[in-house]
Design an enzyme around this catalytic site. Structure first.
Site, PDB file in Angstrom:
ATOM      1  N   GLU A 140       0.814  -1.222   0.000  1.00 27.59           N
ATOM      2  CA  GLU A 140       0.000   0.000   0.000  1.00 27.59           C
ATOM      3  C   GLU A 140       0.848   1.275   0.000  1.00 27.59           C
ATOM      4  O   GLU A 140       0.370   2.343   0.395  1.00 27.59           O
ATOM      5  CB  GLU A 140      -0.927  -0.013   1.211  1.00 27.59           C
ATOM      6  N   SER A 188      -6.420  -2.592   2.139  1.00 26.41           N
ATOM      7  CA  SER A 188      -6.859  -2.031   0.857  1.00 26.41           C
ATOM      8  C   SER A 188      -7.339  -3.109  -0.112  1.00 26.41           C
ATOM      9  O   SER A 188      -7.247  -2.944  -1.325  1.00 26.41           O
ATOM     10  CB  SER A 188      -5.747  -1.200   0.210  1.00 26.41           C
ATOM     11  N   TYR A 241      -9.981   3.307  -4.496  1.00 27.40           N
ATOM     12  CA  TYR A 241      -9.048   4.383  -4.790  1.00 27.40           C
ATOM     13  C   TYR A 241      -9.038   4.870  -6.238  1.00 27.40           C
ATOM     14  O   TYR A 241      -8.465   5.918  -6.521  1.00 27.40           O
ATOM     15  CB  TYR A 241      -7.626   3.946  -4.408  1.00 27.40           C
ATOM     16  N   ARG A 271     -10.446   2.407  12.039  1.00 23.97           N
ATOM     17  CA  ARG A 271     -11.666   2.184  11.271  1.00 23.97           C
ATOM     18  C   ARG A 271     -12.040   0.717  11.410  1.00 23.97           C
ATOM     19  O   ARG A 271     -11.176  -0.163  11.285  1.00 23.97           O
ATOM     20  CB  ARG A 271     -11.459   2.535   9.794  1.00 23.97           C
ATOM     21  N   ASP A 295     -14.607  -2.414  10.156  1.00 22.63           N
ATOM     22  CA  ASP A 295     -15.415  -2.798   8.994  1.00 22.63           C
ATOM     23  C   ASP A 295     -16.334  -3.971   9.324  1.00 22.63           C
ATOM     24  O   ASP A 295     -15.923  -4.933   9.995  1.00 22.63           O
ATOM     25  CB  ASP A 295     -14.511  -3.183   7.829  1.00 22.63           C
ATOM     26  N   GLU A 350     -12.752  -6.635  10.201  1.00 24.70           N
ATOM     27  CA  GLU A 350     -11.388  -6.246  10.569  1.00 24.70           C
ATOM     28  C   GLU A 350     -11.382  -4.846  11.146  1.00 24.70           C
ATOM     29  O   GLU A 350     -12.354  -4.094  11.030  1.00 24.70           O
ATOM     30  CB  GLU A 350     -10.463  -6.294   9.357  1.00 24.70           C
ATOM     31  N   ASN A 356      -8.700  -1.403  11.280  1.00 20.79           N
ATOM     32  CA  ASN A 356      -7.507  -0.772  10.712  1.00 20.79           C
ATOM     33  C   ASN A 356      -6.995   0.286  11.687  1.00 20.79           C
ATOM     34  O   ASN A 356      -7.714   1.238  11.993  1.00 20.79           O
ATOM     35  CB  ASN A 356      -7.840  -0.107   9.371  1.00 20.79           C
ATOM     36  N   GLY A 397      -6.674   4.793   5.704  1.00 23.69           N
ATOM     37  CA  GLY A 397      -6.267   5.702   4.648  1.00 23.69           C
ATOM     38  C   GLY A 397      -6.728   7.127   4.895  1.00 23.69           C
ATOM     39  O   GLY A 397      -7.764   7.370   5.518  1.00 23.69           O
TER      40      GLY A 397
END
Length: 358
Positions: free
Chosen positions: A16, A140, A206, A245, A247, A259, A261, A265
């Site tokens: 990433e 990602s 993205y 974050r 999910d 998961e 994070n 991002g």
């Protein structure tokens, strides 16, 4: 009060890297816009402690994604450096980066998460199709494959086993994708991700402009409560700090944790900045708040490095307490599950994980 020198780290050796470069540039620009900061942007690969100490800055804002920059190694280097930094400490970063480990923490908290298996080359997997095959420690949607039959599953394993050291299979949950940002300990507005792609892959995240982000999506009150509880509980039990974050997938059974994070991002396509803006927190204000929070943790002279012996001791303790067993199975029961009815976990090798925050 004089301006604060902030070292923004970006790049790194992981898949990433390009996202990190975009995130780092946006954070640097946001801090300059906020005012009160002298920003030093530094693209790195895998710096040593000596190399990091040579870089300027009163506080470090590391915006790297992937196993090295987000999953513990860089955090250990910053701990030895001694300056305050934004984000989770080494142990929490490792657990959050490791999807199997974070699912174990969710399971012990009674949070629903899809059954999963570590994939070992040459050995069968007993999960029924459909499944998701993905690396244990990448983000990602790098290397994620959806498999609906045995042939697709075999092809995904053959492709990914040569690229990734650790793979997992997870029961595919088809439903609505919901994500929750956390700023310090505050939950940001929920976002539903709607993509025209097969799933929310790297391109949808993205590159494409047709992905829809629905803020404050219409969800049943009990689902909202379940997601809020799960997000905060996982964040706190793992020991994350500053930003994260979380999910989920939501189907007729309820919300399923996927998961967490620990350094999400920060590009113009990223979810946490969108949620913060919706909550009235501009991107410059959010970045400034994170820097100020990290500084507030360091009492006295924040330039003073930690005693070398203490750093070695902390490193050893972290490595021990956050060890993730290579053989982990998450089994169990989802059909007809009610809220709080979760997967059953077994571990082929024992070893309780300390849940004390770093």
């Amino acid at each position: 009060m004089s301006d604060i020198n902030v070292l923004v780290l970006m790049g790194g050796p992981d898949a990433e890297r390009e996202i990190s470069l975009k995130s780092g540039a946006m954070i640097a620009a946001a801090l300059r816009e906020a005012g009160g900061f002298i920003v030093h942007e530094q693209i790195i690969d895998k710096p040593t402690s000596t190399e990091l100490r040579a870089l300027p800055g009163d506080v470090i804002f590391p915006v790297l994604h992937g196993p090295f920059g987000e999953g513990g190694p860089l955090q250990e280097i910053m701990e030895a450096d001694g300056r305050p930094y934004v984000g989770s400490r080494p142990r929490a970063a490792r657990i959050a980066m490791d999807k199997i480990s974070s699912k174990l923490f969710a399971r012990t908290a009674g949070i629903r998460t899809p059954p999963a298996r570590i994939l070992i080359a040459g050995e069968p997997c007993d999960l029924e199709m459909p499944v998701i095959v993905k690396p244990v420690d990448d983000g990602s949607s790098v290397g994620v494959r959806r498999c609906f039959d045995a042939a697709q599953f075999a092809a995904a394993r053959a492709e990914l086993e040569v690229k990734h050291q650790r793979l997992m299979a997870e029961k595919l949950i088809v439903g609505r994708e919901i994500t929750v940002g956390i700023l310090e300990r505050d939950l940001l507005p929920m976002i539903e991700v709607v993509t025209s792609q097969e799933f929310y892959d790297f391109s949808a995240k993205y590159e494409r402009s047709d992905t829809q982000y629905i803020l404050d999506p219409a969800l049943a009150p009990e689902i909202q409560a379940e997601i809020a509880y799960a997000s905060r509980t996982i964040y706190e039990r793992i020991g994350c700090r500053d930003i994260a974050r979380v999910d989920f997938m939501v189907d007729e059974v309820g919300a399923w944790f996927l998961e967490i994070n620990s350094m999400p991002g920060m590009t113009d396509h990223s979810l946490v900045p969108k949620a913060a803006t919706h909550a009235g927190i501009t991107f410059p204000k959010m970045c400034a708040r994170l820097v100020e929070k990290s500084l507030s943790r360091m009492k006295g002279n924040h330039r003073m490095a930690r005693n070398a012996a203490n750093a070695v001791q902390a490193h050893a303790a972290d490595a021990s307490s956050a060890s993730t067993e290579s053989q982990v199975a998450l089994e169990g029961a989802s059909q007809g599950a009610s809220e709080g009815n979760t997967a059953t976990m077994t571990r082929d090798q024992s070893g309780a994980q300390d849940q004390t925050n770093d």
